[in-house]
Motif scaffolding. Structure first.
Motif, PDB file in Angstrom:
ATOM      1  N   VAL A 150     -14.763   7.206  20.627  1.00 61.35           N
ATOM      2  CA  VAL A 150     -15.794   7.146  19.585  1.00 61.35           C
ATOM      3  C   VAL A 150     -17.162   6.882  20.217  1.00 61.35           C
ATOM      4  O   VAL A 150     -18.178   7.464  19.801  1.00 61.35           O
ATOM      5  N   ALA A 151     -17.182   6.037  21.239  1.00 59.84           N
ATOM      6  CA  ALA A 151     -18.454   5.750  21.916  1.00 59.84           C
ATOM      7  C   ALA A 151     -19.049   7.027  22.503  1.00 59.84           C
ATOM      8  O   ALA A 151     -20.252   7.293  22.379  1.00 59.84           O
ATOM      9  N   ALA A 152     -18.202   7.840  23.132  1.00 55.67           N
ATOM     10  CA  ALA A 152     -18.689   9.090  23.728  1.00 55.67           C
ATOM     11  C   ALA A 152     -19.098  10.088  22.638  1.00 55.67           C
ATOM     12  O   ALA A 152     -20.115  10.776  22.758  1.00 55.67           O
ATOM     13  N   ASP A 153     -18.317  10.132  21.603  1.00 59.78           N
ATOM     14  CA  ASP A 153     -18.523  11.097  20.517  1.00 59.78           C
ATOM     15  C   ASP A 153     -19.849  10.834  19.791  1.00 59.78           C
ATOM     16  O   ASP A 153     -20.643  11.748  19.532  1.00 59.78           O
ATOM     17  N   LEU A 154     -20.106   9.554  19.470  1.00 59.15           N
ATOM     18  CA  LEU A 154     -21.274   9.206  18.643  1.00 59.15           C
ATOM     19  C   LEU A 154     -22.439   8.656  19.463  1.00 59.15           C
ATOM     20  O   LEU A 154     -23.524   8.419  18.901  1.00 59.15           O
ATOM     21  N   GLY A 155     -22.219   8.435  20.759  1.00 59.80           N
ATOM     22  CA  GLY A 155     -23.301   7.863  21.572  1.00 59.80           C
ATOM     23  C   GLY A 155     -23.660   6.456  21.120  1.00 59.80           C
ATOM     24  O   GLY A 155     -24.836   6.090  21.065  1.00 59.80           O
ATOM     25  N   LEU A 156     -22.658   5.677  20.807  1.00 61.08           N
ATOM     26  CA  LEU A 156     -22.862   4.320  20.295  1.00 61.08           C
ATOM     27  C   LEU A 156     -21.951   3.364  21.043  1.00 61.08           C
ATOM     28  O   LEU A 156     -20.804   3.713  21.348  1.00 61.08           O
ATOM     29  N   ALA A 157     -22.424   2.141  21.271  1.00 58.78           N
ATOM     30  CA  ALA A 157     -21.530   1.115  21.808  1.00 58.78           C
ATOM     31  C   ALA A 157     -20.479   0.793  20.750  1.00 58.78           C
ATOM     32  O   ALA A 157     -20.797   0.702  19.565  1.00 58.78           O
ATOM     33  N   THR A 158     -19.243   0.668  21.183  1.00 54.91           N
ATOM     34  CA  THR A 158     -18.168   0.378  20.219  1.00 54.91           C
ATOM     35  C   THR A 158     -17.432  -0.892  20.633  1.00 54.91           C
ATOM     36  O   THR A 158     -17.361  -1.235  21.820  1.00 54.91           O
ATOM     37  N   ARG A 159     -16.905  -1.575  19.620  1.00 55.43           N
ATOM     38  CA  ARG A 159     -16.058  -2.748  19.872  1.00 55.43           C
ATOM     39  C   ARG A 159     -14.940  -2.755  18.847  1.00 55.43           C
ATOM     40  O   ARG A 159     -15.060  -2.168  17.763  1.00 55.43           O
ATOM     41  N   ASP A 160     -13.894  -3.459  19.206  1.00 58.27           N
ATOM     42  CA  ASP A 160     -12.761  -3.581  18.282  1.00 58.27           C
ATOM     43  C   ASP A 160     -13.206  -4.338  17.038  1.00 58.27           C
ATOM     44  O   ASP A 160     -13.957  -5.312  17.121  1.00 58.27           O
ATOM     45  N   LEU A 161     -12.701  -3.908  15.895  1.00 59.54           N
ATOM     46  CA  LEU A 161     -13.033  -4.560  14.631  1.00 59.54           C
ATOM     47  C   LEU A 161     -12.681  -6.054  14.651  1.00 59.54           C
ATOM     48  O   LEU A 161     -13.335  -6.864  13.979  1.00 59.54           O
ATOM     49  N   ALA A 162     -11.664  -6.412  15.430  1.00 60.90           N
ATOM     50  CA  ALA A 162     -11.299  -7.837  15.522  1.00 60.90           C
ATOM     51  C   ALA A 162     -12.493  -8.653  16.035  1.00 60.90           C
ATOM     52  O   ALA A 162     -12.694  -9.816  15.628  1.00 60.90           O
ATOM     53  N   ASP A 163     -13.301  -8.057  16.909  1.00 61.55           N
ATOM     54  CA  ASP A 163     -14.472  -8.775  17.451  1.00 61.55           C
ATOM     55  C   ASP A 163     -15.567  -8.962  16.402  1.00 61.55           C
ATOM     56  O   ASP A 163     -16.485  -9.755  16.601  1.00 61.55           O
ATOM     57  N   PHE A 164     -15.493  -8.203  15.330  1.00 64.10           N
ATOM     58  CA  PHE A 164     -16.500  -8.351  14.266  1.00 64.10           C
ATOM     59  C   PHE A 164     -16.407  -9.741  13.626  1.00 64.10           C
ATOM     60  O   PHE A 164     -17.367 -10.218  13.015  1.00 64.10           O
ATOM     61  N   GLU A 165     -15.254 -10.398  13.795  1.00 59.76           N
ATOM     62  CA  GLU A 165     -15.117 -11.756  13.240  1.00 59.76           C
ATOM     63  C   GLU A 165     -16.189 -12.693  13.794  1.00 59.76           C
ATOM     64  O   GLU A 165     -16.638 -13.604  13.104  1.00 59.76           O
ATOM     65  N   ALA A 166     -16.595 -12.460  15.029  1.00 55.80           N
ATOM     66  CA  ALA A 166     -17.644 -13.309  15.609  1.00 55.80           C
ATOM     67  C   ALA A 166     -18.958 -13.110  14.852  1.00 55.80           C
ATOM     68  O   ALA A 166     -19.733 -14.057  14.663  1.00 55.80           O
ATOM     69  N   VAL A 167     -19.210 -11.879  14.407  1.00 58.95           N
ATOM     70  CA  VAL A 167     -20.412 -11.615  13.607  1.00 58.95           C
ATOM     71  C   VAL A 167     -20.274 -12.304  12.251  1.00 58.95           C
ATOM     72  O   VAL A 167     -21.195 -12.969  11.771  1.00 58.95           O
ATOM     73  N   VAL A 168     -19.101 -12.142  11.641  1.00 56.64           N
ATOM     74  CA  VAL A 168     -18.873 -12.752  10.317  1.00 56.64           C
ATOM     75  C   VAL A 168     -19.154 -14.256  10.379  1.00 56.64           C
ATOM     76  O   VAL A 168     -19.800 -14.830   9.504  1.00 56.64           O
ATOM     77  N   GLY A 169     -18.670 -14.888  11.444  1.00 57.23           N
ATOM     78  CA  GLY A 169     -18.812 -16.337  11.570  1.00 57.23           C
ATOM     79  C   GLY A 169     -20.241 -16.803  11.732  1.00 57.23           C
ATOM     80  O   GLY A 169     -20.543 -17.988  11.534  1.00 57.23           O
ATOM     81  N   THR A 170     -21.136 -15.911  12.085  1.00 51.23           N
ATOM     82  CA  THR A 170     -22.517 -16.327  12.366  1.00 51.23           C
ATOM     83  C   THR A 170     -23.538 -15.690  11.434  1.00 51.23           C
ATOM     84  O   THR A 170     -24.741 -15.770  11.690  1.00 51.23           O
ATOM     85  N   VAL A 171     -23.082 -15.047  10.351  1.00 56.96           N
ATOM     86  CA  VAL A 171     -24.090 -14.488   9.441  1.00 56.96           C
ATOM     87  C   VAL A 171     -24.878 -15.622   8.804  1.00 56.96           C
ATOM     88  O   VAL A 171     -24.371 -16.721   8.585  1.00 56.96           O
ATOM     89  N   ASP A 172     -26.129 -15.358   8.545  1.00 55.96           N
ATOM     90  CA  ASP A 172     -26.961 -16.349   7.866  1.00 55.96           C
ATOM     91  C   ASP A 172     -27.766 -15.638   6.790  1.00 55.96           C
ATOM     92  O   ASP A 172     -27.626 -14.423   6.584  1.00 55.96           O
TER      93      ASP A 172
END
Ligand code: GLY
Ligand code: MN
Length: 508
Positions: free
Chosen positions: A152-174
């Motif tokens: 997906v990173a190659a296809d869209l030219g975007l950095a990608t991460r596993d959705l599980a890592d999104f939990e770190a974002v969830v924990g720090t939203v303000d």
């Protein structure tokens, strides 16, 4: 907190089927699979365009974290979902279309000089988990394989991460984090809960309006509504990729109309001929695109006077007009929006032709004024002038056309209550959250794409018109591109004059 990756357990089916749970079975089904090379695709054509759109969004929200979810499939009933379609803003900013992995989230994390974009998606599950065979919602044996993060990173030219890592974002939203709230209501609720919990721990700052779950807080601070507005306005002017997609959507939509005409004999013979119209068009939409861009309107006879007739369960009679409002959405999610009103027999009657030509005149008059620099609202005003003049000439109005056109009169609008134009693109009603200053009161710029779709609808019980007009509904809708010095009717190749429409149908 329930992890994103496993927030939805597979729906219970143990009362009606089983998955073997023995260690012997698990070991066996997890073994003897060939290695899969991680073949990386070339970046897709839209990737650089999406990067440019992200850069333009970044400028509008310096220092603010932006969360743009793709959304997930909505339950239709029990364990069946509606087909998944990524949120339009997500698709616009990633370039991911019909092949978007549901549940993905784009995060723009602020940096010193802009934002870093990361696309979180559910990573492809290995054969060491039971997902591939035991999870009907997302397992490979059930719905097909997912691409890898690197693909997906190659296809869209975007950095990608596993959705599980999104939990770190969830924990720090303000409270300053801006979210496309309607894209994924479950995720929005989770993010709100995190912000609310922070507010409870810090009531003073909440009282000062610094912590609110919907970004609707401190004075001067951008809100999630501002983000929605900006994402809409970002789409008002289409880039070269988008214009090419619109052309293609119109081309395949034209084929869909031709398919319908080819089926007219079967359509007329069936008691629910309108359904056959829908089905034939849908066949083309699925074959040459992703699906339809909106529910097809197949409105024959009196049904044409119902603006959004999508029940489509009526008979199609020789001698009637059928109004077909339909558009094909491509895999990129860009859609056409075309209406043609066709004499089922292949020949307009005199009164049908009279009405049709008035609508065509309104459409052509409106198109003739389109060029950069004019106000969007002028298109409608121009079409309405023709509608008022013709209906006055036919004696339908209690006043003259000039009187009727005055803002506090508008008698002619009895026969066309809808607007003449709307922006078109990745949504059929594109840019819907743009400010009125930039939309209705906005000024045309090259690259804008919108419809021109005047109509005349004489309801079957309308006592203001002679009987022979009652039950006639005509709309002609074309998709228009504003060019550097004028406009191009992208759908001019789909027959629209009386002579061309009659030749197109030619059922004699
Ligand atoms: N084609 C449907 C609409 O524009 O509302
Ligand atoms: Mn339309």
């Amino acid at each position: 907190m329930v992890g994103m990756a496993d927030q939805k357990a597979p729906r219970a089916t143990t009362n009606r089927s089983t998955t073997p749970g023995s260690d012997t079975f698990k070991d066996y089904i997890s073994s003897q699979w060939a290695d899969r090379p991680d073949v990386l695709p070339e970046p897709r054509e839209q990737a650089p365009f999406a990067a440019d759109r992200r850069a333009r969004l970044s400028v509008l929200h310096p220092g603010t974290r932006l969360v743009v979810p793709a959304g997930s499939a909505k339950v239709r009933s029990n364990d069946c979902d509606y087909p998944f379609r990524a949120h339009s803003a997500f698709s616009h900013l990633t370039g991911w279309g019909s092949d978007t992995v549901p549940g993905s989230v784009l995060v723009l994390e602020p940096t010193a000089d802009g934002h870093d974009a990361t696309l979180y998606l559910r990573a492809s599950a290995g054969r060491d988990s039971d997902e591939f065979y035991a999870n009907p919602e997302i397992g490979e044996f059930w719905i097909g394989p997912r691409p890898s993060l690197t693909q997906v990173a190659a296809d869209l030219g975007l950095a990608t991460r596993d959705l599980a890592d999104f939990e770190a974002v969830v924990g720090t939203v303000d409270a300053e984090t801006l979210v496309v709230r309607e894209a994924d209501p479950d995720l929005t609720r989770r993010l709100d809960a995190v912000v609310e919990a922070a507010a409870e721990q810090s009531p003073a700052s909440a009282a000062a309006g610094e912590v609110t779950p919907d970004g609707d807080g401190a004075p001067g601070r951008a809100t999630s509504a501002d983000l929605a507005r900006d994402l809409s306005e970002l789409r008002l002017v289409k880039d070269a990729y988008e214009v090419a997609q619109m052309r293609q959507a119109v081309t395949v939509t034209g084929k869909g109309f031709t398919d319908v005409i080819a089926d007219f004999d079967d359509i007329v013979a069936h008691p629910r001929g309108e359904r056959l119209v829908e089905g034939t068009f849908n066949r083309r939409a699925r074959a040459d695109g992703n699906t339809v861009g909106y529910d097809t309107i197949a409105a024959s006879g009196d049904h044409a006077c119902v603006l959004h007739w999508t029940r489509n369960d009526g008979v199609v009679r020789d001698g009637d007009l059928i109004l077909i409002d339909a558009g094909i959405e491509l895999d990129s999610l860009y859609t056409a929006d075309i209406t043609r009103t066709l004499p089922v027999s292949g020949r307009f009657t005199d009164v049908q032709r009279l009405v049709y030509e008035a609508v065509l005149e309104a459409a052509d008059a409106a198109f003739a004024i389109v060029r950069p620099g004019i106000a969007f609202r002028e298109i409608h005003a121009t079409a309405m002038k023709v509608i008022a003049e013709r209906t006055a000439e036919w004696g339908f109005l209690p006043v003259s056309a000039d009187e009727s056109l005055k803002p506090d009169h508008q008698y002619h609008r009895r026969y066309m209550v809808h607007g003449t134009s709307h922006h078109l693109g990745i949504d059929v009603h594109d840019c819907a959250a743009a400010r009125r200053d930039l939309y209705l009161d906005g000024v045309l710029e090259p690259g804008m794409v919108f419809t021109i779709e005047p109509g005349l609808y004489f309801q079957p019980d309308d006592l203001t018109v002679p009987e022979e007009f009652r039950g006639i509904g005509v709309r002609i809708e074309d998709d228009i591109l504003v060019t550097a010095d004028g406009a191009e009717n992208l759908s001019v190749g789909i027959p629209r004059t009386v002579a061309d429409v009659e030749a197109w149908i030619s059922r004699d």
